[in-house]
Design a protein around this motif. Structure first.
Motif, PDB file in Angstrom:
ATOM      1  N   GLY A 163       0.818  -1.206   0.000  1.00  0.00           N
ATOM      2  CA  GLY A 163       0.000   0.000   0.000  1.00  0.00           C
ATOM      3  C   GLY A 163       0.854   1.259   0.000  1.00  0.00           C
ATOM      4  N   GLY A 164       0.347   2.325  -0.612  1.00  0.00           N
ATOM      5  CA  GLY A 164       1.080   3.585  -0.666  1.00  0.00           C
ATOM      6  C   GLY A 164       1.027   4.331   0.660  1.00  0.00           C
ATOM      7  N   GLY A 165       2.140   4.949   1.041  1.00  0.00           N
ATOM      8  CA  GLY A 165       2.168   5.762   2.254  1.00  0.00           C
ATOM      9  C   GLY A 165       1.328   7.025   2.105  1.00  0.00           C
ATOM     10  N   GLY A 166       0.788   7.481   3.208  1.00  0.00           N
ATOM     11  CA  GLY A 166       0.024   8.730   3.183  1.00  0.00           C
ATOM     12  C   GLY A 166       0.917   9.924   2.853  1.00  0.00           C
ATOM     13  N   GLY A 167       0.365  10.916   2.154  1.00  0.00           N
ATOM     14  CA  GLY A 167       1.138  12.107   1.811  1.00  0.00           C
ATOM     15  C   GLY A 167       1.442  12.947   3.038  1.00  0.00           C
ATOM     16  N   SER A 168       2.580  13.636   3.024  1.00  0.00           N
ATOM     17  CA  SER A 168       2.868  14.603   4.077  1.00  0.00           C
ATOM     18  C   SER A 168       2.104  15.893   3.784  1.00  0.00           C
ATOM     19  N   VAL A 169       2.097  16.799   4.727  1.00  0.00           N
ATOM     20  CA  VAL A 169       1.472  18.091   4.493  1.00  0.00           C
ATOM     21  C   VAL A 169       2.068  18.703   3.223  1.00  0.00           C
ATOM     22  N   LEU A 170       1.234  19.269   2.396  1.00  0.00           N
ATOM     23  CA  LEU A 170       1.590  19.908   1.121  1.00  0.00           C
ATOM     24  C   LEU A 170       1.892  18.910   0.008  1.00  0.00           C
ATOM     25  N   ASN A 171       1.701  17.590   0.237  1.00  0.00           N
ATOM     26  CA  ASN A 171       2.086  16.613  -0.777  1.00  0.00           C
ATOM     27  C   ASN A 171       0.973  15.612  -1.072  1.00  0.00           C
ATOM     28  N   ASN A 172       1.031  15.083  -2.304  1.00  0.00           N
ATOM     29  CA  ASN A 172       0.105  14.040  -2.714  1.00  0.00           C
ATOM     30  C   ASN A 172       0.375  12.748  -1.941  1.00  0.00           C
ATOM     31  N   GLY A 173      -0.639  11.876  -1.910  1.00  0.00           N
ATOM     32  CA  GLY A 173      -0.421  10.541  -1.376  1.00  0.00           C
ATOM     33  C   GLY A 173       0.460   9.728  -2.305  1.00  0.00           C
ATOM     34  N   ARG A 174       1.082   8.709  -1.751  1.00  0.00           N
ATOM     35  CA  ARG A 174       1.973   7.870  -2.538  1.00  0.00           C
ATOM     36  C   ARG A 174       1.189   6.762  -3.253  1.00  0.00           C
ATOM     37  N   ALA A 175       1.698   6.367  -4.417  1.00  0.00           N
ATOM     38  CA  ALA A 175       1.083   5.277  -5.169  1.00  0.00           C
ATOM     39  C   ALA A 175       1.390   3.945  -4.502  1.00  0.00           C
ATOM     40  N   GLY A 176       0.514   2.967  -4.708  1.00  0.00           N
ATOM     41  CA  GLY A 176       0.731   1.638  -4.153  1.00  0.00           C
ATOM     42  C   GLY A 176      -0.393   0.713  -4.567  1.00  0.00           C
ATOM     43  N   GLY A 177      -0.472  -0.479  -3.909  1.00  0.00           N
ATOM     44  CA  GLY A 177      -1.570  -1.396  -4.187  1.00  0.00           C
ATOM     45  C   GLY A 177      -2.889  -0.662  -4.113  1.00  0.00           C
ATOM     46  N   SER A 178      -3.129   0.043  -3.003  1.00  0.00           N
ATOM     47  CA  SER A 178      -4.105   1.129  -2.903  1.00  0.00           C
ATOM     48  C   SER A 178      -3.329   2.388  -2.556  1.00  0.00           C
ATOM     49  N   GLY A 179      -3.754   3.543  -3.081  1.00  0.00           N
ATOM     50  CA  GLY A 179      -2.999   4.771  -2.907  1.00  0.00           C
ATOM     51  C   GLY A 179      -3.175   5.391  -1.531  1.00  0.00           C
ATOM     52  N   GLY A 180      -2.118   6.069  -1.057  1.00  0.00           N
ATOM     53  CA  GLY A 180      -2.200   6.811   0.196  1.00  0.00           C
ATOM     54  C   GLY A 180      -3.012   8.087   0.040  1.00  0.00           C
ATOM     55  N   GLY A 181      -3.599   8.562   1.143  1.00  0.00           N
ATOM     56  CA  GLY A 181      -4.366   9.800   1.123  1.00  0.00           C
ATOM     57  C   GLY A 181      -3.463  11.027   1.039  1.00  0.00           C
ATOM     58  N   ALA A 182      -4.008  12.128   0.543  1.00  0.00           N
ATOM     59  CA  ALA A 182      -3.253  13.372   0.378  1.00  0.00           C
ATOM     60  C   ALA A 182      -3.089  14.103   1.699  1.00  0.00           C
ATOM     61  N   GLY A 183      -1.930  14.795   1.850  1.00  0.00           N
ATOM     62  CA  GLY A 183      -1.724  15.674   2.997  1.00  0.00           C
ATOM     63  C   GLY A 183      -2.608  16.912   2.904  1.00  0.00           C
ATOM     64  N   GLY A 184      -2.778  17.603   4.030  1.00  0.00           N
ATOM     65  CA  GLY A 184      -3.770  18.661   4.126  1.00  0.00           C
ATOM     66  C   GLY A 184      -3.357  20.034   3.618  1.00  0.00           C
ATOM     67  N   TYR A 185      -4.353  20.898   3.573  1.00  0.00           N
ATOM     68  CA  TYR A 185      -4.307  22.336   3.327  1.00  0.00           C
ATOM     69  C   TYR A 185      -4.248  22.728   1.849  1.00  0.00           C
ATOM     70  N   HIS A 186      -3.393  22.152   1.064  1.00  0.00           N
ATOM     71  CA  HIS A 186      -3.365  22.444  -0.350  1.00  0.00           C
ATOM     72  C   HIS A 186      -4.196  21.417  -1.110  1.00  0.00           C
ATOM     73  N   ALA A 187      -4.566  21.746  -2.324  1.00  0.00           N
ATOM     74  CA  ALA A 187      -5.426  20.868  -3.126  1.00  0.00           C
ATOM     75  C   ALA A 187      -4.611  19.733  -3.724  1.00  0.00           C
ATOM     76  N   LYS A 188      -4.095  18.897  -2.863  1.00  0.00           N
ATOM     77  CA  LYS A 188      -3.307  17.752  -3.297  1.00  0.00           C
ATOM     78  C   LYS A 188      -4.214  16.538  -3.475  1.00  0.00           C
ATOM     79  N   VAL A 189      -3.694  15.517  -4.186  1.00  0.00           N
ATOM     80  CA  VAL A 189      -4.540  14.378  -4.544  1.00  0.00           C
ATOM     81  C   VAL A 189      -3.994  13.095  -3.937  1.00  0.00           C
TER      82      VAL A 189
END
Length: 352
Positions: A163-189
């Motif tokens: 599975g993909g690791g969750g994104g840090s603040v200001l960053n997208n989630g990481r790709a993986g078997g299922s993708g990690g969630g996006a970090g907060g505040y900016h419109a990241k995916v």
């Protein structure tokens, strides 16, 4: 005492033995054969392997190649990703993605909405490699930190992605078997999934403190709330009855936000932490993603670790599995089948 049964015996003029009909040797399974008190020269038909076996005084040996094969159903799940996090007084990271999920059992769904895949044909006395992927380690935010990706799992030619690791603040989630969630505040995916193994992670919203939930094997991770600083819950996992009862596995980790932590997806996803509370780990041997954490409580957060993966094998109970010492496993029976669940390690399995 052995008994010779025949319809008739006639004199034969040559020096050989002539048999008009097929010669039928006594049939034993491998287990029954090994329980015999044998002497050199004993010969039997092995119904497990489809061979004629003879005893040489110290061991049984086949006089012909194995002819029997059997069909095996499988479920292979990779390790889940850990949640992302942040330094003190900062917006949190996204939830960890679930490990990739593939299944062949009973027409049940695989990850990412894919249908059941083909069973594997097993040849006894042949080694098949197995690896159970570990869940990703939790992350302490000495700086704004991505979650870590989970480790891959495999059985024979079948593999699943961690599975993909969750994104840090200001960053997208990481790709993986299922993708990690996006970090907060900016419109990241959210991170992208592996096709036919899982779903995408949830997105964040510009100007809001909520983070995306990790993707699950059965559903997309939920997006952060558009107005109230609430994070997204993790995507749900997928249910399977391969062990004889229905169990849901591979849920995504929950996101977080200034209004608190949020639930992981059903099937072992860890919940996100509230404020600087640590995110919850994904459940072991489900491939669940770890929950996110943030630093809104004034202390750097620690994300939840990903849950370890699992390999489950279902096959006819007339066969016996041998498992290398490097693998941790248990075997149960359901009806006319055996189910071997492998929960850790790397090694080979074979059947007799």
């Amino acid at each position: 005492m052995s008994t010779l049964e025949t319809n008739s015996i006639g004199k034969y003029n040559g020096n050989n033995v002539s048999i008009d009909d097929a010669l039928r040797l006594k049939s034993y399974t491998t287990t029954q054969r090994d329980a015999l008190t044998s002497v050199a020269g004993d010969t039997i038909y092995n119904s497990t392997t489809g061979t004629i076996d003879f005893y040489n005084g110290s061991s049984w040996n086949a006089t012909s190649a194995t002819t029997f094969t059997f069909s095996l159903s499988w479920l292979v799940i990779a390790g889940g990703g850990s949640g992302g996090t942040s330094i003190a007084n900062n917006v949190g990271g996204g939830g960890g993605g679930a490990g990739g999920y593939r299944s062949s059992y009973n027409s049940e769904t695989s990850g990412g909405g894919n249908g059941a895949e083909a069973a594997i044909t097993i040849t006894p006395s042949t080694n098949y490699a197995v690896t159970v992927g570990a869940g990703a380690a939790s992350v302490y935010a000495s700086s704004n930190s991505y979650g870590v990706d989970g480790s891959d799992s495999s059985f024979s030619s079948i593999s699943t992605d961690g599975g993909g690791g969750g994104g840090s603040v200001l960053n997208n989630g990481r790709a993986g078997g299922s993708g990690g969630g996006a970090g907060g505040y900016h419109a990241k995916v959210g991170g992208s999934p592996t096709t036919n193994q899982g779903y995408k992670g949830g997105d964040a919203v510009s100007g809001r403190f909520g983070t995306g939930g990790g993707g699950g094997a059965g559903a997309v991770g939920n997006n952060a709330h558009p107005t109230d600083n609430t994070g997204g819950t993790g995507g749900n996992g997928v249910a399977s009855t391969i062990t004889g009862s229905s169990v849901t596995r591979a849920g995504g980790g929950g996101g977080t936000g200034s209004n608190g932590g949020h639930a992981g997806g059903t099937g072992g996803g860890g919940a996100g932490g509230a404020g600087s509370t640590a995110g919850t780990a994904g459940t072991a041997n489900t491939g669940g993603g770890g929950g996110a954490s943030n630093g809104n409580g004034g202390v750097a957060g620690t994300s939840g670790a990903g849950g370890s993966g699992v390999v489950i094998l279902r096959y006819p109970n007339s066969y016996t599995i041998s498992v290398d010492s490097g693998l941790t496993s248990s075997t149960a029976t359901s009806g006319s089948d055996k189910i071997t669940t492998i929960t850790a390690g790397t090694g080979n399995v074979s059947w007799s």
